[in-house]
Motif scaffolding. Structure first.
Motif, PDB file in Angstrom:
ATOM      1  N   PHE A  17      51.733  49.126  35.733  1.00 13.53           N
ATOM      2  CA  PHE A  17      50.617  48.352  36.299  1.00 13.53           C
ATOM      3  C   PHE A  17      49.754  49.236  37.198  1.00 13.53           C
ATOM      4  CE2 PHE A  17      52.529  44.386  34.840  1.00 13.53           C
ATOM      5  CZ  PHE A  17      51.389  43.658  34.531  1.00 13.53           C
ATOM      6  N   LYS A  20      47.617  51.249  34.959  1.00  6.52           N
ATOM      7  CA  LYS A  20      46.552  50.423  34.394  1.00  6.52           C
ATOM      8  C   LYS A  20      45.426  50.199  35.404  1.00  6.52           C
ATOM      9  CE  LYS A  20      49.166  47.880  30.921  1.00  6.52           C
ATOM     10  NZ  LYS A  20      49.553  46.557  30.425  1.00  6.52           N
ATOM     11  N   LEU A  21      45.784  50.051  36.668  1.00  7.27           N
ATOM     12  CA  LEU A  21      44.768  49.909  37.718  1.00  7.27           C
ATOM     13  C   LEU A  21      43.949  51.187  37.855  1.00  7.27           C
ATOM     14  CD1 LEU A  21      46.712  47.960  40.463  1.00  7.27           C
ATOM     15  CD2 LEU A  21      44.438  47.387  39.635  1.00  7.27           C
ATOM     16  N   LYS A  24      41.648  51.580  35.058  1.00  8.71           N
ATOM     17  CA  LYS A  24      40.757  50.416  34.992  1.00  8.71           C
ATOM     18  C   LYS A  24      41.004  49.568  33.748  1.00  8.71           C
ATOM     19  CE  LYS A  24      37.351  52.497  37.931  1.00  8.71           C
ATOM     20  NZ  LYS A  24      35.999  52.846  38.199  1.00  8.71           N
ATOM     21  N   ASP A  25      42.249  49.597  33.261  1.00 11.65           N
ATOM     22  CA  ASP A  25      42.644  48.696  32.176  1.00 11.65           C
ATOM     23  C   ASP A  25      42.820  47.278  32.712  1.00 11.65           C
ATOM     24  OD1 ASP A  25      42.626  50.858  30.459  1.00 11.65           O
ATOM     25  OD2 ASP A  25      44.799  51.131  30.500  1.00 11.65           O
ATOM     26  N   VAL A  26      43.151  47.169  33.995  1.00 15.47           N
ATOM     27  CA  VAL A  26      43.139  45.896  34.718  1.00 15.47           C
ATOM     28  C   VAL A  26      42.328  46.117  35.977  1.00 15.47           C
ATOM     29  CG1 VAL A  26      45.341  44.990  33.847  1.00 15.47           C
ATOM     30  CG2 VAL A  26      45.328  46.320  35.932  1.00 15.47           C
ATOM     31  N   GLU A  27      41.658  45.077  36.413  1.00 16.45           N
ATOM     32  CA  GLU A  27      40.758  45.180  37.558  1.00 16.45           C
ATOM     33  C   GLU A  27      41.247  44.305  38.705  1.00 16.45           C
ATOM     34  OE1 GLU A  27      37.900  46.979  37.914  1.00 16.45           O
ATOM     35  OE2 GLU A  27      37.962  47.845  35.909  1.00 16.45           O
ATOM     36  N   GLU A  30      41.863  40.335  38.683  1.00 14.22           N
ATOM     37  CA  GLU A  30      42.192  39.910  37.325  1.00 14.22           C
ATOM     38  C   GLU A  30      43.571  39.245  37.269  1.00 14.22           C
ATOM     39  OE1 GLU A  30      42.916  42.091  33.035  1.00 14.22           O
ATOM     40  OE2 GLU A  30      41.394  42.923  34.370  1.00 14.22           O
ATOM     41  N   ILE A  32      47.037  38.508  35.547  1.00 10.63           N
ATOM     42  CA  ILE A  32      47.923  39.250  34.650  1.00 10.63           C
ATOM     43  C   ILE A  32      48.802  38.256  33.902  1.00 10.63           C
ATOM     44  CG2 ILE A  32      47.845  41.342  36.059  1.00 10.63           C
ATOM     45  CD1 ILE A  32      50.625  40.628  37.153  1.00 10.63           C
ATOM     46  N   THR A  62      49.929  42.533  43.818  1.00  7.65           N
ATOM     47  CA  THR A  62      49.591  41.237  43.229  1.00  7.65           C
ATOM     48  C   THR A  62      49.747  40.120  44.254  1.00  7.65           C
ATOM     49  OG1 THR A  62      51.858  40.879  42.462  1.00  7.65           O
ATOM     50  CG2 THR A  62      50.313  41.913  40.903  1.00  7.65           C
ATOM     51  N   ILE A  72      45.857  40.441  40.377  1.00 11.65           N
ATOM     52  CA  ILE A  72      45.782  41.734  41.053  1.00 11.65           C
ATOM     53  C   ILE A  72      44.984  41.519  42.342  1.00 11.65           C
ATOM     54  CG2 ILE A  72      44.912  44.104  40.926  1.00 11.65           C
ATOM     55  CD1 ILE A  72      47.186  43.621  38.958  1.00 11.65           C
TER      56      ILE A  72
END
Length: 128
Positions: A17, A20-21, A24-27, A30, A32, A62, A72
């Motif tokens: 995770f 990914k942050l 920038k695969d997750v913002e 966002e 999850i 989170t 997130i």
């Protein structure tokens, strides 16, 4: 997601995770996947995912909103901190390995520069 047996799976989920942050695969902000959804997706025990989510919440990555899901946290400084920490860990592993091969500290910069130049040359010549 592939897991390494050398470390607990929940730690690897947390690390993924963080990556990914950074990528920038997750913002921030966002939602999850639910714990159950993620467990099914990556084929691990739901208790393992639950532990990972608890760890992410403890680390401030989170926030769980009752009835809405897990999100997130909106903190861009956190992402910069993760990037720096993970970069330093990766660099430490690299330096340990390269020194174990017998390279002296003063040889490492030119070794890295030569590698970068070789990659650029391959890219330019289309042989990559």
């Amino acid at each position: 997601m592939e897991f390494h047996h050398s470390r607990p799976i929940y730690e690897q989920i947390v690390e993924e995770f963080k990556k990914k942050l950074i990528r920038k695969d997750v913002e921030p902000g966002e939602k999850i996947p639910s714990q159950r959804e993620l467990a099914q997706e990556i084929k691990v025990n739901p208790n393992t995912v639950q532990r990972a989510y608890r760890e992410m919440e403890n680390e401030g990555i989170t926030q769980t909103l009752r009835g809405k899901g897990t999100f997130i946290v909106e903190d861009r400084r956190m992402i910069r901190r993760f990037k720096k920490e993970m970069g330093q860990k990766t660099l430490n592993r690299f330096l340990e390995e390269i020194e174990a091969l017998g390279y002296k500290k003063e040889e490492i910069p030119s070794l890295v520069q030569d590698y970068i130049q070789d990659q650029e040359d391959r890219k330019d010549s289309g042989t990559e």
